[in-house]
Scaffold this active site. Structure first.
Site, PDB file in Angstrom:
ATOM      1  N   GLU A  54     -60.248-105.936  12.062  1.00 38.07           N
ATOM      2  CA  GLU A  54     -59.613-106.779  13.102  1.00 38.07           C
ATOM      3  C   GLU A  54     -58.809-105.928  14.081  1.00 38.07           C
ATOM      4  OE1 GLU A  54     -59.038-110.293  14.099  1.00 38.07           O
ATOM      5  OE2 GLU A  54     -61.030-110.291  13.210  1.00 38.07           O
ATOM      6  N   TYR A  87     -52.505-111.267  13.427  1.00 39.28           N
ATOM      7  CA  TYR A  87     -52.886-110.523  12.212  1.00 39.28           C
ATOM      8  C   TYR A  87     -53.312-109.095  12.575  1.00 39.28           C
ATOM      9  CZ  TYR A  87     -55.841-109.014   8.297  1.00 39.28           C
ATOM     10  OH  TYR A  87     -56.407-108.292   7.275  1.00 39.28           O
ATOM     11  N   LYS A  91     -51.329-105.489  11.682  1.00 37.26           N
ATOM     12  CA  LYS A  91     -51.995-104.452  10.879  1.00 37.26           C
ATOM     13  C   LYS A  91     -52.099-103.148  11.673  1.00 37.26           C
ATOM     14  CE  LYS A  91     -53.403-106.334   6.868  1.00 37.26           C
ATOM     15  NZ  LYS A  91     -53.344-105.739   5.543  1.00 37.26           N
ATOM     16  N   THR A 100     -57.747-102.893   8.622  1.00 36.52           N
ATOM     17  CA  THR A 100     -58.817-103.874   8.839  1.00 36.52           C
ATOM     18  C   THR A 100     -59.584-103.666  10.133  1.00 36.52           C
ATOM     19  OG1 THR A 100     -59.139-106.226   9.419  1.00 36.52           O
ATOM     20  CG2 THR A 100     -56.943-105.377   9.716  1.00 36.52           C
TER      21      THR A 100
HETATM   22  P1  NAP Z   1     -56.179-112.234  -0.246  1.00 36.38           P
HETATM   23  O1  NAP Z   1     -57.192-112.677  -1.246  1.00 36.38           O
HETATM   24  O2  NAP Z   1     -55.680-113.201   0.763  1.00 36.38           O
HETATM   25  O3  NAP Z   1     -54.934-111.632  -1.053  1.00 36.38           O
HETATM   26  C1  NAP Z   1     -53.721-111.357  -0.426  1.00 36.38           C
HETATM   27  C2  NAP Z   1     -52.692-111.003  -1.477  1.00 36.38           C
HETATM   28  O4  NAP Z   1     -51.423-110.776  -0.839  1.00 36.38           O
HETATM   29  C3  NAP Z   1     -52.449-112.112  -2.526  1.00 36.38           C
HETATM   30  O5  NAP Z   1     -52.262-111.501  -3.776  1.00 36.38           O
HETATM   31  C4  NAP Z   1     -51.155-112.734  -2.039  1.00 36.38           C
HETATM   32  O6  NAP Z   1     -50.425-113.387  -3.052  1.00 36.38           O
HETATM   33  C5  NAP Z   1     -50.421-111.488  -1.561  1.00 36.38           C
HETATM   34  N1  NAP Z   1     -49.280-111.785  -0.699  1.00 36.38           N
HETATM   35  C6  NAP Z   1     -49.239-112.476   0.456  1.00 36.38           C
HETATM   36  N2  NAP Z   1     -47.994-112.535   0.952  1.00 36.38           N
HETATM   37  C7  NAP Z   1     -47.197-111.850   0.074  1.00 36.38           C
HETATM   38  C8  NAP Z   1     -45.817-111.568   0.023  1.00 36.38           C
HETATM   39  N3  NAP Z   1     -44.969-111.996   0.964  1.00 36.38           N
HETATM   40  N4  NAP Z   1     -45.355-110.842  -1.019  1.00 36.38           N
HETATM   41  C9  NAP Z   1     -46.203-110.416  -1.999  1.00 36.38           C
HETATM   42  N5  NAP Z   1     -47.517-110.666  -2.008  1.00 36.38           N
HETATM   43  C10 NAP Z   1     -48.017-111.375  -0.981  1.00 36.38           C
HETATM   44  O7  NAP Z   1     -56.736-110.972   0.576  1.00 36.38           O
HETATM   45  P2  NAP Z   1     -57.898-109.938   0.221  1.00 36.38           P
HETATM   46  O8  NAP Z   1     -59.165-110.423   0.843  1.00 36.38           O
HETATM   47  O9  NAP Z   1     -57.846-109.607  -1.222  1.00 36.38           O
HETATM   48  O10 NAP Z   1     -57.447-108.684   1.092  1.00 36.38           O
HETATM   49  C11 NAP Z   1     -56.623-107.650   0.535  1.00 36.38           C
HETATM   50  C12 NAP Z   1     -56.007-106.854   1.669  1.00 36.38           C
HETATM   51  O11 NAP Z   1     -57.041-106.267   2.458  1.00 36.38           O
HETATM   52  C13 NAP Z   1     -55.153-107.653   2.640  1.00 36.38           C
HETATM   53  O12 NAP Z   1     -54.101-106.820   3.066  1.00 36.38           O
HETATM   54  C14 NAP Z   1     -56.087-107.945   3.813  1.00 36.38           C
HETATM   55  O13 NAP Z   1     -55.349-108.112   4.995  1.00 36.38           O
HETATM   56  C15 NAP Z   1     -56.910-106.666   3.825  1.00 36.38           C
HETATM   57  N6  NAP Z   1     -58.272-106.780   4.322  1.00 36.38           N
HETATM   58  C16 NAP Z   1     -59.127-107.695   3.796  1.00 36.38           C
HETATM   59  C17 NAP Z   1     -60.439-107.752   4.250  1.00 36.38           C
HETATM   60  C18 NAP Z   1     -61.440-108.722   3.674  1.00 36.38           C
HETATM   61  O14 NAP Z   1     -62.481-108.917   4.306  1.00 36.38           O
HETATM   62  N7  NAP Z   1     -61.201-109.277   2.509  1.00 36.38           N
HETATM   63  C19 NAP Z   1     -60.866-106.852   5.263  1.00 36.38           C
HETATM   64  C20 NAP Z   1     -59.957-105.912   5.740  1.00 36.38           C
HETATM   65  C21 NAP Z   1     -58.668-105.876   5.258  1.00 36.38           C
HETATM   66  P3  NAP Z   1     -50.708-114.948  -3.448  1.00 36.38           P
HETATM   67  O15 NAP Z   1     -51.852-114.912  -4.434  1.00 36.38           O
HETATM   68  O16 NAP Z   1     -49.421-115.377  -4.035  1.00 36.38           O
HETATM   69  O17 NAP Z   1     -51.082-115.672  -2.184  1.00 36.38           O
HETATM   70  O1  F7E Z   2     -63.891-115.714   9.832  1.00 29.17           O
HETATM   71  C1  F7E Z   2     -65.721-117.767  12.211  1.00 29.17           C
HETATM   72  C2  F7E Z   2     -64.364-117.224  12.600  1.00 29.17           C
HETATM   73  O2  F7E Z   2     -61.902-116.365   8.489  1.00 29.17           O
HETATM   74  C3  F7E Z   2     -65.078-115.024  10.136  1.00 29.17           C
HETATM   75  C4  F7E Z   2     -60.127-111.523   6.659  1.00 29.17           C
HETATM   76  O3  F7E Z   2     -60.418-111.059   5.369  1.00 29.17           O
HETATM   77  O4  F7E Z   2     -61.936-110.277   7.641  1.00 29.17           O
HETATM   78  C5  F7E Z   2     -61.402-111.577   7.474  1.00 29.17           C
HETATM   79  O5  F7E Z   2     -61.093-112.145   8.745  1.00 29.17           O
HETATM   80  C6  F7E Z   2     -65.679-115.597  11.411  1.00 29.17           C
HETATM   81  C7  F7E Z   2     -64.653-115.728  12.550  1.00 29.17           C
HETATM   82  O6  F7E Z   2     -62.749-113.972   8.456  1.00 29.17           O
HETATM   83  C8  F7E Z   2     -65.191-121.002  10.672  1.00 29.17           C
HETATM   84  O7  F7E Z   2     -63.982-117.709  13.885  1.00 29.17           O
HETATM   85  C9  F7E Z   2     -66.532-120.150  12.142  1.00 29.17           C
HETATM   86  O8  F7E Z   2     -65.263-115.322  13.732  1.00 29.17           O
HETATM   87  O9  F7E Z   2     -64.040-115.694   7.300  1.00 29.17           O
HETATM   88  P1  F7E Z   2     -63.118-115.506   8.432  1.00 29.17           P
HETATM   89  P2  F7E Z   2     -62.126-113.025   9.593  1.00 29.17           P
HETATM   90  O10 F7E Z   2     -61.362-113.771  10.585  1.00 29.17           O
HETATM   91  O11 F7E Z   2     -63.237-112.157  10.090  1.00 29.17           O
HETATM   92  C10 F7E Z   2     -61.073-109.352   8.304  1.00 29.17           C
HETATM   93  C11 F7E Z   2     -61.785-108.017   8.369  1.00 29.17           C
HETATM   94  C12 F7E Z   2     -59.726-109.288   7.690  1.00 29.17           C
HETATM   95  O12 F7E Z   2     -59.067-108.249   7.706  1.00 29.17           O
HETATM   96  C13 F7E Z   2     -59.104-110.582   7.307  1.00 29.17           C
HETATM   97  O13 F7E Z   2     -58.046-110.395   6.370  1.00 29.17           O
HETATM   98  O14 F7E Z   2     -66.133-116.914  11.152  1.00 29.17           O
HETATM   99  N1  F7E Z   2     -65.713-119.153  11.724  1.00 29.17           N
HETATM  100  N2  F7E Z   2     -66.219-121.292  11.522  1.00 29.17           N
HETATM  101  C14 F7E Z   2     -64.883-119.644  10.808  1.00 29.17           C
HETATM  102  N3  F7E Z   2     -63.915-119.049  10.072  1.00 29.17           N
HETATM  103  C15 F7E Z   2     -63.236-119.822   9.187  1.00 29.17           C
HETATM  104  N4  F7E Z   2     -62.276-119.244   8.424  1.00 29.17           N
HETATM  105  N5  F7E Z   2     -63.501-121.164   9.036  1.00 29.17           N
HETATM  106  C16 F7E Z   2     -64.474-121.811   9.761  1.00 29.17           C
HETATM  107  O15 F7E Z   2     -64.700-123.005   9.610  1.00 29.17           O
END
Ligand code: NAP
Ligand code: F7E
Length: 343
Positions: free
Chosen positions: A128, A149, A153, A126
Protein backbone atom coordinates in the site's frame (compact mmCIF):
# COMPACT_ATOMS: atom_id res chain seq x y z
CA UNK A 1 19.93 -22.51 24.05
CA UNK A 2 16.73 -21.73 22.11
CA UNK A 3 16.42 -18.40 20.36
CA UNK A 4 13.69 -16.10 21.66
CA UNK A 5 11.18 -14.36 19.41
CA UNK A 6 8.71 -11.64 20.39
CA UNK A 7 5.74 -11.16 18.05
CA UNK A 8 3.32 -8.24 18.17
CA UNK A 9 0.06 -8.97 16.34
CA UNK A 10 0.41 -12.66 17.22
CA UNK A 11 -3.38 -13.11 17.25
CA UNK A 12 -3.70 -12.00 13.60
CA UNK A 13 -3.45 -13.99 10.37
CA UNK A 14 0.32 -13.60 9.95
CA UNK A 15 1.10 -13.71 13.67
CA UNK A 16 -0.54 -17.10 14.06
CA UNK A 17 1.32 -18.63 11.09
CA UNK A 18 4.62 -17.03 12.11
CA UNK A 19 4.33 -18.27 15.71
CA UNK A 20 3.70 -21.82 14.48
CA UNK A 21 6.61 -21.54 12.03
CA UNK A 22 9.04 -20.31 14.72
CA UNK A 23 7.94 -22.95 17.24
CA UNK A 24 8.69 -25.48 14.50
CA UNK A 25 12.22 -24.05 14.32
CA UNK A 26 12.68 -24.47 18.07
CA UNK A 27 12.22 -20.84 19.14
CA UNK A 28 10.75 -19.73 22.46
CA UNK A 29 7.82 -17.63 21.26
CA UNK A 30 6.37 -14.67 23.17
CA UNK A 31 3.38 -12.72 21.89
CA UNK A 32 1.88 -9.33 22.71
CA UNK A 33 -1.89 -9.72 23.06
CA UNK A 34 -4.33 -6.89 23.68
CA UNK A 35 -7.37 -7.30 25.84
CA UNK A 36 -10.49 -8.13 23.82
CA UNK A 37 -14.01 -9.06 24.87
CA UNK A 38 -13.65 -12.50 23.30
CA UNK A 39 -11.04 -15.25 22.92
CA UNK A 40 -8.22 -13.58 20.98
CA UNK A 41 -6.35 -16.85 20.26
CA UNK A 42 -8.95 -18.46 17.96
CA UNK A 43 -6.59 -18.57 14.97
CA UNK A 44 -4.26 -21.08 16.60
CA UNK A 45 -5.13 -24.27 14.77
CA UNK A 46 -2.08 -26.50 14.92
CA UNK A 47 -2.38 -29.04 17.75
CA UNK A 48 0.06 -28.56 20.62
CA UNK A 49 1.27 -25.12 19.53
CA UNK A 50 -0.91 -22.68 21.50
CA UNK A 51 0.18 -24.04 24.89
CA UNK A 52 3.80 -23.32 23.99
CA UNK A 53 3.25 -19.61 23.33
CA UNK A 54 3.93 -17.20 26.16
CA UNK A 55 1.27 -14.50 26.10
CA UNK A 56 2.03 -11.04 27.46
CA UNK A 57 -0.84 -8.57 27.68
CA UNK A 58 -0.13 -5.15 26.22
CA UNK A 59 -0.97 -2.64 23.54
CA UNK A 60 0.96 -0.79 20.83
CA UNK A 61 -0.57 2.41 22.23
CA UNK A 62 1.06 1.84 25.60
CA UNK A 63 4.86 2.24 25.94
CA UNK A 64 4.97 0.81 29.47
CA UNK A 65 3.33 -2.41 28.31
CA UNK A 66 5.82 -2.72 25.44
CA UNK A 67 8.76 -2.11 27.78
CA UNK A 68 7.47 -4.77 30.16
CA UNK A 69 6.92 -7.25 27.32
CA UNK A 70 10.49 -6.78 26.07
CA UNK A 71 11.90 -7.14 29.58
CA UNK A 72 10.03 -10.42 30.05
CA UNK A 73 10.73 -11.87 26.61
CA UNK A 74 14.37 -10.68 26.20
CA UNK A 75 14.06 -11.34 22.46
CA UNK A 76 16.75 -12.13 19.92
CA UNK A 77 14.21 -11.32 17.20
CA UNK A 78 11.21 -8.97 17.22
CA UNK A 79 8.46 -9.26 14.62
CA UNK A 80 6.24 -6.18 14.59
CA UNK A 81 3.03 -7.37 12.95
CA UNK A 82 0.51 -5.43 15.07
CA UNK A 83 -1.49 -2.92 13.07
CA UNK A 84 -4.91 -1.60 12.24
CA UNK A 85 -4.57 -3.48 8.96
CA UNK A 86 -7.85 -2.67 7.19
CA UNK A 87 -7.23 -0.05 4.48
CA UNK A 88 -10.93 0.79 4.02
CA UNK A 89 -11.44 1.33 7.77
CA UNK A 90 -8.35 3.58 7.90
CA UNK A 91 -10.31 6.25 5.97
CA UNK A 92 -12.93 6.17 8.73
CA UNK A 93 -10.49 5.96 11.67
CA UNK A 94 -7.32 7.74 10.51
CA UNK A 95 -6.09 8.46 14.05
CA UNK A 96 -6.13 4.77 14.90
CA UNK A 97 -4.05 4.03 11.79
CA UNK A 98 -1.53 6.67 12.75
CA UNK A 99 -1.47 5.78 16.49
CA UNK A 100 -0.85 2.06 16.00
CA UNK A 101 0.82 1.83 12.58
CA UNK A 102 3.17 4.79 13.01
CA UNK A 103 3.53 5.88 16.66
CA UNK A 104 3.25 2.26 17.81
CA UNK A 105 6.32 1.39 15.73
CA UNK A 106 8.18 4.30 17.31
CA UNK A 107 7.28 3.10 20.82
CA UNK A 108 8.49 -0.40 20.01
CA UNK A 109 11.83 0.51 18.40
CA UNK A 110 12.66 3.09 21.08
CA UNK A 111 11.94 0.61 23.88
CA UNK A 112 13.89 -2.10 22.01
CA UNK A 113 16.94 0.18 21.71
CA UNK A 114 16.93 0.60 25.50
CA UNK A 115 15.91 -2.86 26.68
CA UNK A 116 17.38 -5.22 24.04
CA UNK A 117 19.54 -3.23 21.60
CA UNK A 118 21.00 -6.40 20.10
CA UNK A 119 17.59 -7.69 18.94
CA UNK A 120 16.90 -7.91 15.22
CA UNK A 121 13.61 -6.32 14.20
CA UNK A 122 11.17 -7.12 11.39
CA UNK A 123 8.72 -4.36 10.47
CA UNK A 124 5.55 -5.32 8.57
CA UNK A 125 5.57 -2.82 5.73
CA UNK A 126 3.19 -3.03 2.81
CA UNK A 127 2.62 -2.66 -0.91
CA UNK A 128 0.00 0.00 0.00
CA UNK A 129 3.02 2.32 0.39
CA UNK A 130 3.38 2.27 -3.44
CA UNK A 131 -0.16 3.59 -3.85
CA UNK A 132 -0.53 5.06 -7.30
CA UNK A 133 2.91 4.02 -8.63
CA UNK A 134 2.56 1.82 -11.72
CA UNK A 135 3.44 -1.88 -11.46
CA UNK A 136 5.57 -3.91 -11.27
CA UNK A 137 6.74 -2.38 -7.97
CA UNK A 138 10.05 -3.24 -6.33
CA UNK A 139 12.32 -1.83 -3.59
CA UNK A 140 13.37 1.07 -5.87
CA UNK A 141 9.85 2.14 -6.89
CA UNK A 142 8.38 5.44 -5.83
CA UNK A 143 6.17 5.44 -2.72
CA UNK A 144 2.89 7.31 -3.33
CA UNK A 145 0.37 6.07 -0.73
CA UNK A 146 -3.26 7.14 -1.04
CA UNK A 147 -4.78 5.93 2.26
CA UNK A 148 -4.23 6.82 5.94
CA UNK A 149 -3.09 3.20 6.35
CA UNK A 150 -0.50 3.47 3.56
CA UNK A 151 0.73 6.87 4.77
CA UNK A 152 1.20 5.69 8.37
CA UNK A 153 3.10 2.59 7.22
CA UNK A 154 5.31 4.67 4.92
CA UNK A 155 6.15 7.12 7.68
CA UNK A 156 7.08 4.21 9.97
CA UNK A 157 9.24 2.75 7.20
CA UNK A 158 11.04 6.05 6.58
CA UNK A 159 11.42 7.24 10.19
CA UNK A 160 11.99 4.01 12.08
CA UNK A 161 13.29 1.47 9.56
CA UNK A 162 15.59 3.28 7.15
CA UNK A 163 15.88 6.24 9.57
CA UNK A 164 16.95 4.27 12.67
CA UNK A 165 19.07 1.88 10.63
CA UNK A 166 21.11 4.77 9.26
CA UNK A 167 21.14 6.90 12.40
CA UNK A 168 21.52 4.29 15.16
CA UNK A 169 22.82 1.22 13.30
CA UNK A 170 19.73 -0.75 14.38
CA UNK A 171 19.25 -4.18 12.76
CA UNK A 172 15.79 -3.53 11.35
CA UNK A 173 14.25 -4.82 8.10
CA UNK A 174 11.13 -3.81 6.22
CA UNK A 175 9.26 -6.63 4.59
CA UNK A 176 7.27 -4.87 1.89
CA UNK A 177 4.64 -7.55 1.56
CA UNK A 178 1.97 -7.62 -1.12
CA UNK A 179 -1.50 -8.98 -0.30
CA UNK A 180 -1.38 -12.42 1.27
CA UNK A 181 -4.40 -14.46 2.20
CA UNK A 182 -5.39 -17.74 3.82
CA UNK A 183 -8.26 -19.49 5.54
CA UNK A 184 -7.25 -17.40 8.60
CA UNK A 185 -7.70 -14.09 6.75
CA UNK A 186 -10.02 -11.59 8.47
CA UNK A 187 -13.54 -11.92 7.07
CA UNK A 188 -13.76 -8.30 5.86
CA UNK A 189 -10.90 -8.59 3.39
CA UNK A 190 -12.18 -9.15 -0.10
CA UNK A 191 -10.80 -12.67 -0.74
CA UNK A 192 -12.20 -14.18 2.45
CA UNK A 193 -15.44 -12.25 2.08
CA UNK A 194 -15.86 -13.87 -1.35
CA UNK A 195 -15.07 -17.45 -0.26
CA UNK A 196 -17.27 -17.26 2.86
CA UNK A 197 -20.17 -15.63 1.01
CA UNK A 198 -20.08 -18.21 -1.79
CA UNK A 199 -19.93 -21.02 0.79
CA UNK A 200 -23.02 -19.57 2.49
CA UNK A 201 -24.84 -19.41 -0.86
CA UNK A 202 -23.85 -23.02 -1.54
CA UNK A 203 -25.31 -24.11 1.81
CA UNK A 204 -28.51 -22.11 1.21
CA UNK A 205 -27.82 -19.59 3.99
CA UNK A 206 -27.93 -16.53 1.72
CA UNK A 207 -28.71 -15.73 -1.93
CA UNK A 208 -26.19 -13.06 -2.90
CA UNK A 209 -23.54 -10.68 -1.59
CA UNK A 210 -22.13 -7.25 -2.35
CA UNK A 211 -18.70 -6.01 -3.31
CA UNK A 212 -17.17 -2.62 -4.17
CA UNK A 213 -14.54 -2.09 -6.87
CA UNK A 214 -14.47 -5.23 -9.04
CA UNK A 215 -11.66 -3.92 -11.25
CA UNK A 216 -8.98 -3.41 -8.56
CA UNK A 217 -5.95 -5.59 -9.32
CA UNK A 218 -3.97 -7.26 -6.58
CA UNK A 219 -0.98 -9.58 -6.28
CA UNK A 220 -2.36 -12.28 -3.96
CA UNK A 221 -0.12 -14.89 -2.31
CA UNK A 222 -0.51 -17.42 0.53
CA UNK A 223 0.28 -16.11 4.02
CA UNK A 224 2.03 -19.31 5.09
CA UNK A 225 4.62 -18.84 2.30
CA UNK A 226 5.15 -15.21 3.33
CA UNK A 227 5.93 -15.68 7.04
CA UNK A 228 8.97 -17.72 6.08
CA UNK A 229 10.32 -14.67 4.20
CA UNK A 230 9.96 -12.58 7.41
CA UNK A 231 12.21 -15.00 9.26
CA UNK A 232 14.67 -15.36 6.38
CA UNK A 233 15.40 -11.65 6.16
CA UNK A 234 16.35 -11.54 9.85
CA UNK A 235 18.91 -14.34 9.30
CA UNK A 236 20.92 -12.27 6.81
CA UNK A 237 24.22 -10.56 7.77
CA UNK A 238 22.89 -7.07 7.02
CA UNK A 239 19.47 -5.52 7.55
CA UNK A 240 17.69 -4.53 4.35
CA UNK A 241 14.25 -4.08 2.78
CA UNK A 242 12.60 -6.73 0.62
CA UNK A 243 9.51 -6.90 -1.57
CA UNK A 244 7.63 -10.19 -1.08
CA UNK A 245 5.06 -11.01 -3.77
CA UNK A 246 4.04 -13.55 -6.41
CA UNK A 247 4.56 -11.27 -9.42
CA UNK A 248 1.05 -12.07 -10.72
CA UNK A 249 -1.87 -9.68 -10.78
CA UNK A 250 -5.61 -10.52 -10.82
CA UNK A 251 -8.78 -8.46 -10.53
CA UNK A 252 -11.31 -8.86 -7.73
CA UNK A 253 -13.68 -10.00 -10.49
CA UNK A 254 -11.25 -12.84 -11.45
CA UNK A 255 -10.90 -13.94 -7.83
CA UNK A 256 -14.69 -14.15 -7.54
CA UNK A 257 -14.99 -16.10 -10.84
CA UNK A 258 -12.31 -18.58 -9.80
CA UNK A 259 -13.83 -19.13 -6.34
CA UNK A 260 -17.33 -19.51 -7.83
CA UNK A 261 -16.06 -22.36 -10.04
CA UNK A 262 -15.09 -24.30 -6.92
CA UNK A 263 -18.69 -24.00 -5.69
CA UNK A 264 -20.07 -25.19 -9.05
CA UNK A 265 -21.12 -21.73 -10.24
CA UNK A 266 -20.23 -20.12 -13.56
CA UNK A 267 -20.30 -16.34 -13.25
CA UNK A 268 -21.14 -14.02 -16.15
CA UNK A 269 -21.25 -10.27 -15.69
CA UNK A 270 -24.11 -8.06 -16.77
CA UNK A 271 -24.80 -4.31 -16.54
CA UNK A 272 -22.05 -1.83 -15.75
CA UNK A 273 -20.80 0.50 -13.00
CA UNK A 274 -22.96 0.40 -9.90
CA UNK A 275 -25.55 -1.67 -11.79
CA UNK A 276 -23.12 -4.48 -12.56
CA UNK A 277 -24.17 -7.96 -11.45
CA UNK A 278 -22.47 -11.35 -11.30
CA UNK A 279 -25.00 -13.95 -12.49
CA UNK A 280 -24.66 -17.72 -12.27
CA UNK A 281 -25.14 -18.95 -15.86
CA UNK A 282 -26.54 -22.26 -14.61
CA UNK A 283 -29.29 -20.97 -12.32
CA UNK A 284 -29.63 -17.45 -13.86
CA UNK A 285 -29.58 -16.13 -10.27
CA UNK A 286 -27.78 -12.92 -9.28
CA UNK A 287 -24.98 -13.89 -6.92
CA UNK A 288 -22.90 -10.69 -6.75
CA UNK A 289 -23.99 -7.04 -6.72
CA UNK A 290 -22.06 -3.79 -6.45
CA UNK A 291 -22.67 -1.70 -3.36
CA UNK A 292 -21.14 1.81 -3.34
CA UNK A 293 -20.72 1.51 0.46
CA UNK A 294 -17.76 -0.79 -0.28
CA UNK A 295 -15.98 1.71 -2.56
CA UNK A 296 -13.09 3.70 -1.04
CA UNK A 297 -12.55 7.46 -1.20
CA UNK A 298 -9.17 6.73 -2.81
CA UNK A 299 -8.24 3.46 -4.42
CA UNK A 300 -4.99 1.71 -5.30
CA UNK A 301 -5.76 0.36 -8.77
CA UNK A 302 -2.87 -2.02 -9.46
CA UNK A 303 -0.41 -3.89 -7.28
CA UNK A 304 2.05 -6.39 -8.74
CA UNK A 305 5.30 -7.02 -6.88
CA UNK A 306 8.74 -7.88 -8.18
CA UNK A 307 10.40 -9.96 -5.46
CA UNK A 308 13.54 -10.86 -7.44
CA UNK A 309 15.77 -9.26 -4.76
CA UNK A 310 14.43 -11.65 -2.08
CA UNK A 311 14.98 -14.56 -4.45
CA UNK A 312 18.54 -13.44 -5.20
CA UNK A 313 19.57 -12.67 -1.61
CA UNK A 314 17.93 -15.45 0.41
CA UNK A 315 16.30 -17.72 -2.15
CA UNK A 316 12.66 -16.91 -1.35
CA UNK A 317 9.99 -17.55 -3.98
CA UNK A 318 6.25 -18.05 -3.47
CA UNK A 319 5.17 -21.68 -3.52
CA UNK A 320 1.39 -21.39 -3.83
CA UNK A 321 -0.16 -20.42 -7.18
CA UNK A 322 -3.23 -18.16 -7.44
CA UNK A 323 -5.65 -20.98 -8.33
CA UNK A 324 -4.37 -23.14 -5.47
CA UNK A 325 -4.78 -20.26 -3.02
CA UNK A 326 -8.38 -19.70 -4.12
CA UNK A 327 -9.10 -23.42 -3.88
CA UNK A 328 -7.64 -23.87 -0.42
CA UNK A 329 -9.63 -20.91 0.93
CA UNK A 330 -12.85 -22.07 -0.75
CA UNK A 331 -12.38 -25.65 0.49
CA UNK A 332 -11.85 -24.38 4.01
CA UNK A 333 -14.91 -22.14 3.96
CA UNK A 334 -17.20 -24.81 2.55
CA UNK A 335 -16.46 -26.89 5.67
CA UNK A 336 -16.31 -23.90 8.02
CA UNK A 337 -19.78 -22.67 7.03
CA UNK A 338 -21.17 -26.22 7.24
CA UNK A 339 -19.88 -26.52 10.81
CA UNK A 340 -21.30 -23.12 11.78
CA UNK A 341 -24.65 -24.01 10.25
CA UNK A 342 -24.78 -27.21 12.29
CA UNK A 343 -24.22 -25.38 15.56
P1 NAP B 1 -4.42 -8.85 11.04
O1 NAP B 1 -4.89 -10.25 10.84
O2 NAP B 1 -5.39 -7.73 10.96
O3 NAP B 1 -3.67 -8.79 12.45
C1 NAP B 1 -3.32 -7.58 13.05
C2 NAP B 1 -2.82 -7.84 14.45
O4 NAP B 1 -2.52 -6.59 15.09
C3 NAP B 1 -3.85 -8.55 15.37
O5 NAP B 1 -3.16 -9.46 16.18
C4 NAP B 1 -4.38 -7.40 16.20
O6 NAP B 1 -4.91 -7.80 17.44
C5 NAP B 1 -3.10 -6.59 16.39
N1 NAP B 1 -3.35 -5.23 16.85
C6 NAP B 1 -4.09 -4.26 16.28
N2 NAP B 1 -4.07 -3.13 17.01
C7 NAP B 1 -3.27 -3.39 18.09
C8 NAP B 1 -2.87 -2.63 19.21
N3 NAP B 1 -3.27 -1.37 19.40
N4 NAP B 1 -2.05 -3.22 20.12
C9 NAP B 1 -1.65 -4.51 19.95
N5 NAP B 1 -2.01 -5.28 18.92
C10 NAP B 1 -2.81 -4.73 17.99
O7 NAP B 1 -3.25 -8.51 9.99
P2 NAP B 1 -2.31 -9.48 9.14
O8 NAP B 1 -2.93 -9.71 7.81
O9 NAP B 1 -1.89 -10.63 9.99
O10 NAP B 1 -1.07 -8.52 8.88
C11 NAP B 1 0.07 -8.50 9.76
C12 NAP B 1 0.85 -7.23 9.53
O11 NAP B 1 1.30 -7.19 8.17
C13 NAP B 1 0.08 -5.94 9.74
O12 NAP B 1 0.97 -4.99 10.26
C14 NAP B 1 -0.36 -5.52 8.34
O13 NAP B 1 -0.52 -4.13 8.27
C15 NAP B 1 0.84 -6.00 7.53
N6 NAP B 1 0.58 -6.38 6.15
C16 NAP B 1 -0.37 -7.30 5.86
C17 NAP B 1 -0.57 -7.69 4.54
C18 NAP B 1 -1.59 -8.73 4.16
O14 NAP B 1 -1.91 -8.82 2.97
N7 NAP B 1 -2.06 -9.54 5.08
C19 NAP B 1 0.24 -7.11 3.52
C20 NAP B 1 1.23 -6.21 3.88
C21 NAP B 1 1.40 -5.85 5.20
P3 NAP B 1 -6.47 -8.27 17.60
O15 NAP B 1 -6.48 -9.74 17.24
O16 NAP B 1 -6.75 -8.00 19.02
O17 NAP B 1 -7.29 -7.46 16.64
O1 F7E C 1 -9.09 -5.08 -0.67
C1 F7E C 1 -11.41 -4.19 -3.32
C2 F7E C 1 -10.78 -3.09 -2.50
O2 F7E C 1 -9.49 -5.02 1.78
C3 F7E C 1 -8.52 -5.53 -1.88
C4 F7E C 1 -4.42 -5.52 3.78
O3 F7E C 1 -3.91 -6.74 4.25
O4 F7E C 1 -3.39 -5.77 1.62
C5 F7E C 1 -4.63 -5.59 2.29
O5 F7E C 1 -5.23 -4.37 1.86
C6 F7E C 1 -9.21 -4.83 -3.04
C7 F7E C 1 -9.31 -3.31 -2.86
O6 F7E C 1 -7.18 -5.55 0.87
C8 F7E C 1 -14.50 -5.12 -1.67
O7 F7E C 1 -11.29 -1.82 -2.88
C9 F7E C 1 -13.85 -4.70 -3.69
O8 F7E C 1 -9.02 -2.70 -4.07
O9 F7E C 1 -8.94 -7.23 0.67
P1 F7E C 1 -8.74 -5.78 0.74
P2 F7E C 1 -6.24 -4.27 0.62
O10 F7E C 1 -6.97 -3.02 0.75
O11 F7E C 1 -5.50 -4.52 -0.65
C10 F7E C 1 -2.43 -4.74 1.85
C11 F7E C 1 -1.17 -5.11 1.10
C12 F7E C 1 -2.22 -4.46 3.29
O12 F7E C 1 -1.13 -4.07 3.71
C13 F7E C 1 -3.43 -4.40 4.14
O13 F7E C 1 -3.10 -4.55 5.52
O14 F7E C 1 -10.54 -5.30 -3.13
N1 F7E C 1 -12.77 -4.57 -2.89
N2 F7E C 1 -14.93 -5.02 -2.96
C14 F7E C 1 -13.13 -4.84 -1.64
N3 F7E C 1 -12.42 -4.88 -0.49
C15 F7E C 1 -13.08 -5.20 0.65
N4 F7E C 1 -12.38 -5.27 1.81
N5 F7E C 1 -14.43 -5.47 0.66
C16 F7E C 1 -15.20 -5.44 -0.48
O15 F7E C 1 -16.40 -5.68 -0.46
Amino acid sequence: MSKRAFITGITGQDGSYLAEFLLGKGYDVYGLVRRTSNNPMIRFKEPGKLEKIKIIYGNMRDSASIERALEISKPDEIYNLAAQSDVGISFQCPEEASEVNYYGVGRLVNEAMRVCPQARIYQASTSEMFGRTNPPQNEGSLFQPVSPYGRAKLKAHEDYVTGYRNKHGLFICSGILFNHESPRRGEHFVTRKITISLAKIKHGLQERFQLGNLDAKRDWGFAKDYVEAMWRMLQEDKPDDFVIATGEMHTVREFAEEAAKFFGMDIEWGGGGLEEKGIDRKTKKVVIEVNPAHLRPNEVDFLQGDSSKAERVFGWKHKTAFKDLVRLMAEHDLEHVKREKLL
